[in-house]
Design a protein around this motif. Structure first.
Motif, PDB file in Angstrom:
ATOM      1  N   PRO A 214      -8.698 -10.157  -0.098  1.00 18.72           N
ATOM      2  CA  PRO A 214      -9.337 -10.831  -1.238  1.00 18.72           C
ATOM      3  C   PRO A 214      -8.320 -10.342  -2.405  1.00 18.72           C
ATOM      4  N   ALA A 215      -8.219  -9.197  -2.457  1.00 22.44           N
ATOM      5  CA  ALA A 215      -7.380  -8.758  -3.534  1.00 22.44           C
ATOM      6  C   ALA A 215      -5.896  -8.924  -3.741  1.00 22.44           C
ATOM      7  N   GLY A 216      -5.435  -9.707  -2.366  1.00 23.11           N
ATOM      8  CA  GLY A 216      -3.853  -9.687  -2.207  1.00 23.11           C
ATOM      9  C   GLY A 216      -3.165  -8.675  -1.677  1.00 23.11           C
TER      10      GLY A 216
ATOM     11  N   ALA B 258      -7.566  -4.430   8.018  1.00 19.60           N
ATOM     12  CA  ALA B 258      -8.949  -4.967   8.379  1.00 19.60           C
ATOM     13  C   ALA B 258      -8.999  -6.407   8.522  1.00 19.60           C
ATOM     14  N   THR B 259      -7.921  -7.266   8.175  1.00 16.32           N
ATOM     15  CA  THR B 259      -7.871  -8.866   7.833  1.00 16.32           C
ATOM     16  C   THR B 259      -7.146  -9.154   9.312  1.00 16.32           C
ATOM     17  N   PRO B 260      -7.296 -10.588   9.607  1.00 15.07           N
ATOM     18  CA  PRO B 260      -6.807 -10.959  10.747  1.00 15.07           C
ATOM     19  C   PRO B 260      -5.144 -10.728  10.789  1.00 15.07           C
ATOM     20  N   PHE B 261      -4.517 -10.780  11.894  1.00 16.55           N
ATOM     21  CA  PHE B 261      -3.422 -10.960  12.169  1.00 16.55           C
ATOM     22  C   PHE B 261      -2.626 -11.878  11.675  1.00 16.55           C
ATOM     23  N   ARG B 262      -1.420 -11.807  11.041  1.00 16.08           N
ATOM     24  CA  ARG B 262      -0.425 -12.869  10.780  1.00 16.08           C
ATOM     25  C   ARG B 262      -0.069 -13.453  11.965  1.00 16.08           C
TER      26      ARG B 262
END
Length: 301
Positions: free
Chosen positions: A151-153, A158-162
């Protein structure tokens, strides 16, 4: 016997980045990691020099893979790690060492401010001769680079894979290449973006005046051909979201553009038994040199 994720290590920053990427891939696939260090024999006059004697060479050739394996064990405690030393020309030795591997991972220098790789002779030789998939990883590649922004860009592990990007030639679609791309997307729990670039045949492009209706018909035909190739794979991998992109233009340019938002780019290399040596197609060549994401080159018939 389980195949391993095999990675070439020479102690450089590029190869250490490749080891880290290979460790993450081994964790994703639940496979052991094999670190291979290639020792290229030193010419006899140099080998006799005090600083390049046999004991010095043995010390460094043993220390490099041992320290890398210890680091992987600390950062990825669930992975089985082994090391191996081989001698010979690095490109040929690595290609041979990868014979029983799931894939071979190598490092490549990034081009600084310009996105992409600087693929050296060792990497090109391994890509051209290895019978298993070869992944080229940039020197500065990190786990966060493969993931979406938080969310901070900021990219975060910890976020999903591209997405995984597959460059597909619908006229020479190969099951090995497509299957590798779908498996890569499945292991990452991410989508698969399939890119197909096309141009009208010469007799359409140069033999008739511009015709929007003809161009639209050709575009529909190319899109349908792509859909037909991918239909059974969609059924086999129902959990993998597939985004099809069939566009007019250079396939190489489209793949490189798509790589900017990818965690992995998958391209193919046709295996040709030719007296003139191995051949790397122009799309694969462009991806190797200009992709900002790791590139997997999958050999196929």
């Amino acid at each position: 016997m389980l195949r391993s994720i095999t990675v070439g290590l020479d102690g450089s920053r590029e190869s250490r980045a490749a080891v880290e990427w290979a460790a993450r891939e081994a964790a994703l696939r639940d496979l052991p990691l094999r670190i291979v260090h290639v020792w290229e024999p030193v010419p006899e006059p140099m080998a006799q020099a005090p600083l390049l004697g046999a004991e010095t060479q043995q010390h460094w050739t043993e220390r490099i893979p041992r320290e890398a394996a210890e680091g992987v064990a600390l950062r990825h405690p669930g992975i089985e790690v082994s090391t191996e030393q081989v001698s010979g020309h690095p490109g040929e030795a690595l290609a041979e060492a990868a014979g029983n591997a799931e894939l071979l991972v190598l490092g490549s220098r990034g081009l600084g401010g310009i996105g992409g790789f600087m693929v050296g002779s060792v990497g090109l030789s391994a890509v051209a001769h290895c019978e298993r998939p070869v992944v080229l990883v940039r020197a500065l590649e990190t786990a966060a680079d493969e993931h979406e922004q938080d969310p901070a860009g900021v990219p975060s592990a910890a976020t999903p894979f591209r997405p995984v990007v597959l460059g597909l030639d619908t006229r020479h679609a190969d099951e090995t290449l497509i299957g590798f791309a779908f498996e890569a997307a499945r292991h990452r729990a991410t989508s698969l973006h399939v890119v197909h670039g096309w141009n009208p045949p010469p007799y359409y492009a140069y033999g008739t005046p511009a015709n929007p209706a003809l161009h639209e018909a050709l575009a529909l035909g190319e899109a349908e051909a792509m859909a037909q190739v991918l239909r059974p794979w969609r059924e086999k991998y129902p959990d993998v979201e597939v985004v099809e992109q069939s566009r007019y233009g250079s396939p190489a340019v489209l793949v490189v553009e798509a790589a900017r938002a990818a965690s992995l780019v998958v391209v193919g290399r046709r295996v040709r038994r030719s007296p003139f040596g191995a051949h790397i197609g122009h799309v694969t060549h462009a991806a190797l040199h200009h992709s900002t994401a790791p590139v997997a080159v999958v050999p196929h018939g």
